[in-house]
Design a protein around this motif. Structure first.
Motif, PDB file in Angstrom:
ATOM      1  N   GLU A   1      21.107  41.753  -4.111  1.00 48.11           N
ATOM      2  CA  GLU A   1      22.023  40.621  -3.934  1.00 48.11           C
ATOM      3  C   GLU A   1      21.399  39.555  -3.052  1.00 48.11           C
ATOM      4  O   GLU A   1      21.643  38.362  -3.227  1.00 48.11           O
ATOM      5  CB  GLU A   1      23.329  41.112  -3.297  1.00 48.11           C
ATOM      6  N   SER A   2      20.611  39.987  -2.090  1.00 52.35           N
ATOM      7  CA  SER A   2      20.032  39.016  -1.166  1.00 52.35           C
ATOM      8  C   SER A   2      18.622  38.608  -1.582  1.00 52.35           C
ATOM      9  O   SER A   2      17.900  37.985  -0.829  1.00 52.35           O
ATOM     10  CB  SER A   2      20.009  39.595   0.245  1.00 52.35           C
ATOM     11  N   THR A   3      18.253  39.012  -2.777  1.00 47.46           N
ATOM     12  CA  THR A   3      16.908  38.655  -3.236  1.00 47.46           C
ATOM     13  C   THR A   3      16.969  37.478  -4.194  1.00 47.46           C
ATOM     14  O   THR A   3      17.822  37.439  -5.078  1.00 47.46           O
ATOM     15  CB  THR A   3      16.276  39.856  -3.959  1.00 47.46           C
ATOM     16  N   VAL A   4      16.112  36.543  -3.952  1.00 46.51           N
ATOM     17  CA  VAL A   4      16.045  35.411  -4.884  1.00 46.51           C
ATOM     18  C   VAL A   4      14.731  35.500  -5.647  1.00 46.51           C
ATOM     19  O   VAL A   4      13.671  35.507  -5.040  1.00 46.51           O
ATOM     20  CB  VAL A   4      16.108  34.066  -4.135  1.00 46.51           C
ATOM     21  N   ALA A   5      14.835  35.639  -6.937  1.00 47.62           N
ATOM     22  CA  ALA A   5      13.621  35.740  -7.736  1.00 47.62           C
ATOM     23  C   ALA A   5      13.388  34.426  -8.460  1.00 47.62           C
ATOM     24  O   ALA A   5      14.317  33.781  -8.931  1.00 47.62           O
ATOM     25  CB  ALA A   5      13.763  36.869  -8.744  1.00 47.62           C
ATOM     26  N   PHE A   6      12.142  34.026  -8.428  1.00 49.45           N
ATOM     27  CA  PHE A   6      11.796  32.830  -9.194  1.00 49.45           C
ATOM     28  C   PHE A   6      10.983  33.233 -10.398  1.00 49.45           C
ATOM     29  O   PHE A   6      10.159  34.123 -10.307  1.00 49.45           O
ATOM     30  CB  PHE A   6      11.000  31.853  -8.318  1.00 49.45           C
ATOM     31  N   PRO A   7      11.125  32.649 -11.538  1.00 42.59           N
ATOM     32  CA  PRO A   7      12.056  31.559 -11.843  1.00 42.59           C
ATOM     33  C   PRO A   7      13.495  32.049 -11.927  1.00 42.59           C
ATOM     34  O   PRO A   7      13.734  33.220 -12.183  1.00 42.59           O
ATOM     35  CB  PRO A   7      11.578  31.085 -13.222  1.00 42.59           C
ATOM     36  N   LEU A   8      14.414  31.142 -11.716  1.00 40.70           N
ATOM     37  CA  LEU A   8      15.828  31.479 -11.829  1.00 40.70           C
ATOM     38  C   LEU A   8      16.170  31.693 -13.304  1.00 40.70           C
ATOM     39  O   LEU A   8      15.457  31.213 -14.188  1.00 40.70           O
ATOM     40  CB  LEU A   8      16.665  30.332 -11.254  1.00 40.70           C
ATOM     41  N   PRO A   9      17.259  32.399 -13.568  1.00 43.27           N
ATOM     42  CA  PRO A   9      17.620  32.678 -14.969  1.00 43.27           C
ATOM     43  C   PRO A   9      17.802  31.412 -15.810  1.00 43.27           C
ATOM     44  O   PRO A   9      17.582  31.441 -17.029  1.00 43.27           O
ATOM     45  CB  PRO A   9      18.940  33.422 -14.839  1.00 43.27           C
ATOM     46  N   GLN A  10      18.155  30.282 -15.142  1.00 40.71           N
ATOM     47  CA  GLN A  10      18.387  29.063 -15.927  1.00 40.71           C
ATOM     48  C   GLN A  10      17.096  28.455 -16.442  1.00 40.71           C
ATOM     49  O   GLN A  10      17.112  27.553 -17.276  1.00 40.71           O
ATOM     50  CB  GLN A  10      19.107  27.989 -15.069  1.00 40.71           C
ATOM     51  N   PHE A  11      15.989  28.923 -15.934  1.00 38.31           N
ATOM     52  CA  PHE A  11      14.715  28.309 -16.323  1.00 38.31           C
ATOM     53  C   PHE A  11      14.459  28.507 -17.815  1.00 38.31           C
ATOM     54  O   PHE A  11      14.596  29.615 -18.333  1.00 38.31           O
ATOM     55  CB  PHE A  11      13.597  28.951 -15.499  1.00 38.31           C
ATOM     56  N   PRO A  12      14.110  27.423 -18.518  1.00 39.75           N
ATOM     57  CA  PRO A  12      13.873  27.559 -19.972  1.00 39.75           C
ATOM     58  C   PRO A  12      12.574  28.312 -20.247  1.00 39.75           C
ATOM     59  O   PRO A  12      11.527  27.703 -20.468  1.00 39.75           O
ATOM     60  CB  PRO A  12      13.802  26.107 -20.455  1.00 39.75           C
ATOM     61  N   THR A  13      12.668  29.629 -20.170  1.00 36.36           N
ATOM     62  CA  THR A  13      11.487  30.479 -20.243  1.00 36.36           C
ATOM     63  C   THR A  13      10.684  30.248 -21.517  1.00 36.36           C
ATOM     64  O   THR A  13       9.454  30.121 -21.491  1.00 36.36           O
ATOM     65  CB  THR A  13      11.906  31.948 -20.182  1.00 36.36           C
ATOM     66  N   THR A  14      11.387  30.186 -22.633  1.00 30.95           N
ATOM     67  CA  THR A  14      10.678  30.108 -23.913  1.00 30.95           C
ATOM     68  C   THR A  14       9.990  28.765 -24.085  1.00 30.95           C
ATOM     69  O   THR A  14       8.824  28.703 -24.489  1.00 30.95           O
ATOM     70  CB  THR A  14      11.656  30.344 -25.084  1.00 30.95           C
ATOM     71  N   GLU A  15      10.759  27.682 -23.749  1.00 26.01           N
ATOM     72  CA  GLU A  15      10.173  26.355 -23.958  1.00 26.01           C
ATOM     73  C   GLU A  15       8.985  26.111 -23.031  1.00 26.01           C
ATOM     74  O   GLU A  15       7.976  25.550 -23.433  1.00 26.01           O
ATOM     75  CB  GLU A  15      11.229  25.259 -23.697  1.00 26.01           C
ATOM     76  N   GLN A  16       9.139  26.528 -21.796  1.00 22.39           N
ATOM     77  CA  GLN A  16       8.138  26.179 -20.793  1.00 22.39           C
ATOM     78  C   GLN A  16       7.243  27.365 -20.451  1.00 22.39           C
ATOM     79  O   GLN A  16       6.871  27.558 -19.297  1.00 22.39           O
ATOM     80  CB  GLN A  16       8.842  25.696 -19.513  1.00 22.39           C
ATOM     81  N   GLU A  17       6.917  28.140 -21.437  1.00 27.28           N
ATOM     82  CA  GLU A  17       6.168  29.352 -21.148  1.00 27.28           C
ATOM     83  C   GLU A  17       4.814  29.042 -20.498  1.00 27.28           C
ATOM     84  O   GLU A  17       4.387  29.725 -19.560  1.00 27.28           O
ATOM     85  CB  GLU A  17       5.965  30.158 -22.424  1.00 27.28           C
ATOM     86  N   GLY A  18       4.192  28.001 -21.014  1.00 26.56           N
ATOM     87  CA  GLY A  18       2.872  27.626 -20.474  1.00 26.56           C
ATOM     88  C   GLY A  18       2.953  27.328 -18.992  1.00 26.56           C
ATOM     89  O   GLY A  18       2.182  27.849 -18.189  1.00 26.56           O
ATOM     90  N   LEU A  19       3.956  26.523 -18.634  1.00 23.19           N
ATOM     91  CA  LEU A  19       4.140  26.146 -17.237  1.00 23.19           C
ATOM     92  C   LEU A  19       4.425  27.383 -16.389  1.00 23.19           C
ATOM     93  O   LEU A  19       3.887  27.561 -15.282  1.00 23.19           O
ATOM     94  CB  LEU A  19       5.299  25.148 -17.145  1.00 23.19           C
ATOM     95  N   LEU A  20       5.290  28.237 -16.919  1.00 21.58           N
ATOM     96  CA  LEU A  20       5.702  29.429 -16.178  1.00 21.58           C
ATOM     97  C   LEU A  20       4.505  30.317 -15.871  1.00 21.58           C
ATOM     98  O   LEU A  20       4.311  30.742 -14.724  1.00 21.58           O
ATOM     99  CB  LEU A  20       6.731  30.198 -17.000  1.00 21.58           C
ATOM    100  N   THR A  21       3.697  30.579 -16.882  1.00 24.29           N
ATOM    101  CA  THR A  21       2.549  31.467 -16.644  1.00 24.29           C
ATOM    102  C   THR A  21       1.578  30.833 -15.644  1.00 24.29           C
ATOM    103  O   THR A  21       1.002  31.532 -14.808  1.00 24.29           O
ATOM    104  CB  THR A  21       1.811  31.794 -17.960  1.00 24.29           C
TER     105      THR A  21
END
Lengths: 219, 225
Positions: free
Chosen positions: B108-128
């Motif tokens: 509950e107190s952990t914040v993981a990045f990227p957040l779930p709202q992040f457009p993972t599929t569209e921005q896969e290149g950026l994410l990696t």
């Protein structure tokens, strides 16, 4: 019966003056000199220790008698006010602070008597006498004493047992052994003093056996 | 993905982990020649919880993809087999939810990045790119290049600096008195009260230790030297 929590350290003679100044600066009060005349008395009859007898529970102690030293008095028979002190062997166990139970009482010697006759009547004999001479400062609840032990020479002069060193004793007396809160607080206070003086005077806990004033029936 | 995300996880928002600061505090004297990666601070990462979750999720994805493959099979598998697999999925889901609730405090107190709202599929290149642990090849090149340059400059500068420091120190030493209890000025003026000075004598060996002296005080035994 009080519990005395204490730490000891030692400095060389050359460090004495600077330590006195430093302690005065640390505590904000000038060190006050004191000289205590101390007698060490042992029982005349030492009970033989026999295992599994009722004597097995029996302990005999050496007594300490203390009085402020007065250089106008020639010997101990002229002193009439004494503090009788019996100290137990310091508590065992892994400790950072020496904890010793001490009982004290006052003795007023009557005019026609001396301390020797009083001790004689309770079956004790003066074994040794020495002076504890030094200065004392107070720091919070801690009493810091810096002293030398003087013994009488054959000529009757008081001479330092070791003129090259001074002993430093830092202690707090806690009234009750059951007063855990104050014991803890006092220990912390002593430990923080120890930290504060690190590199200057190394305070440490002495071997508990050397502070054992029991008669060596088991030794 | 999860394992990569660990580096950018921070459970204490009040004390955010900043890698640049960390290198400065732990290795302030690091020479430029020494080529060492700053040690990453993993203390804030709830490794145990994340590892447990990763294990459960891997199992679940594995089973689900297997089930999916079976459905795609032109000849449908026997319903008993399907039901068994479905049961396995259910068990694994239960186990996952158990793990989640077990570590709920930490998670509950952990914040993981990227957040779930992040457009993972569209921005896969950026994410990696963002989640890379190693520096990108061109960045490595830059680092190497600047290191090669900086080594020489720093070494040359260092010589000058050392010389300057020695000179300054010597000058300072002449201006002040570093021992005793009086300043250089007081000594030069000669107006000194000898009594005020605390003198140090040469030390002799201590005769009796604390223990020996205490033994005398408590037991009356004069310690033998």
């Amino acid at each position: 019966m009080v519990q005395q929590l204490s730490l000891f350290g030692q400095i060389t003679r050359s460090q004495h003056d600077i330590t006195a100044v430093a302690l005065g600066t640390l505590t904000g009060s000038a060190p006050s000199p004191f000289t205590t005349y101390t007698l060490l008395a042992s029982p005349k009859r030492v009970v033989k220790y026999e295992p599994n007898s009722k004597n097995a529970q029996f302990e005999q102690y050496k007594l300490h008698l203390k009085s402020p030293y007065d250089d106008t008095k020639k010997d101990r028979s002229e002193y009439s006010e004494w503090v009788l002190q019996v100290s137990d062997v310091p508590s065992a166990g892994k400790r950072k602070i020496s904890t010793q139970a001490i009982v004290e009482s006052c003795i007023l010697v009557q005019k026609d008597q001396s301390i020797d006759t009083v001790l004689d009547s309770i079956g004790y004999l003066v074994e040794k006498e020495y002076l504890v001479k030094g200065v004392r400062v107070f720091y919070g609840n801690i009493v810091i004493e810096m002293f030398q032990v003087l013994v009488k020479t054959a000529e009757g002069e008081w001479k330092e047992l070791d003129d090259r060193a001074y002993l430093i004793k830092c202690f707090i007396n806690v009234e009750k052994a059951t007063d855990v809160e104050n014991l803890q607080k006092s220990s912390q206070e002593l430990m923080s003093l120890k930290n504060e003086l690190t590199g200057f005077v190394e305070l440490d806990i002495p071997d508990r056996n050397v502070m054992d004033s029991r008669i060596g029936i088991r030794k | 993905m999860l394992r990569k995300a660990k580096l950018s996880i921070n459970i204490n928002p009040n004390n955010p982990y900043t890698p640049t600061n960390d290198t400065h505090t732990t290795k302030p004297m690091q020479s430029p020649v020494e080529n060492k990666e700053p040690p990453a601070d993993h203390s804030g990462v709830p490794v145990e919880a994340l590892e447990a979750l990763r294990l459960r999720l891997t199992q679940l994805t594995h089973t689900l993809s297997k089930l999916q493959a079976e459905f795609k099979n032109p000849q449908l598998t026997h319903y008993v087999s399907l039901q068994t697999q479905f049961n396995i999925v259910l068990t694994q889901l239960a186990s996952l939810s158990g793990t989640l609730s077990e570590y709920s405090n930490v998670l509950e107190s952990t914040v993981a990045f990227p957040l779930p709202q992040f457009p993972t599929t569209e921005q896969e290149g950026l994410l990696t790119t963002l989640l890379r642990k190693k520096a990108a090849p061109e960045v490595v090149e830059w680092i190497e290049e600047s290191k090669a340059k900086s080594t020489d400059i720093l070494l040359r500068d260092d010589e000058g600096l050392t010389k300057w420091a020695v000179e300054t120190m010597q000058r300072g030493k002449q201006n002040h008195n570093f021992t005793g209890y009086h300043t250089k000025e007081e000594l030069d003026n000669g107006a000194l009260d000898e009594k005020e000075d605390v003198k140090m004598e040469a030390d002799e060996k201590i005769r009796y230790t604390v223990d020996q002296t205490l033994k005398f005080m408590y037991q009356g035994d004069i310690p033998r030297v």
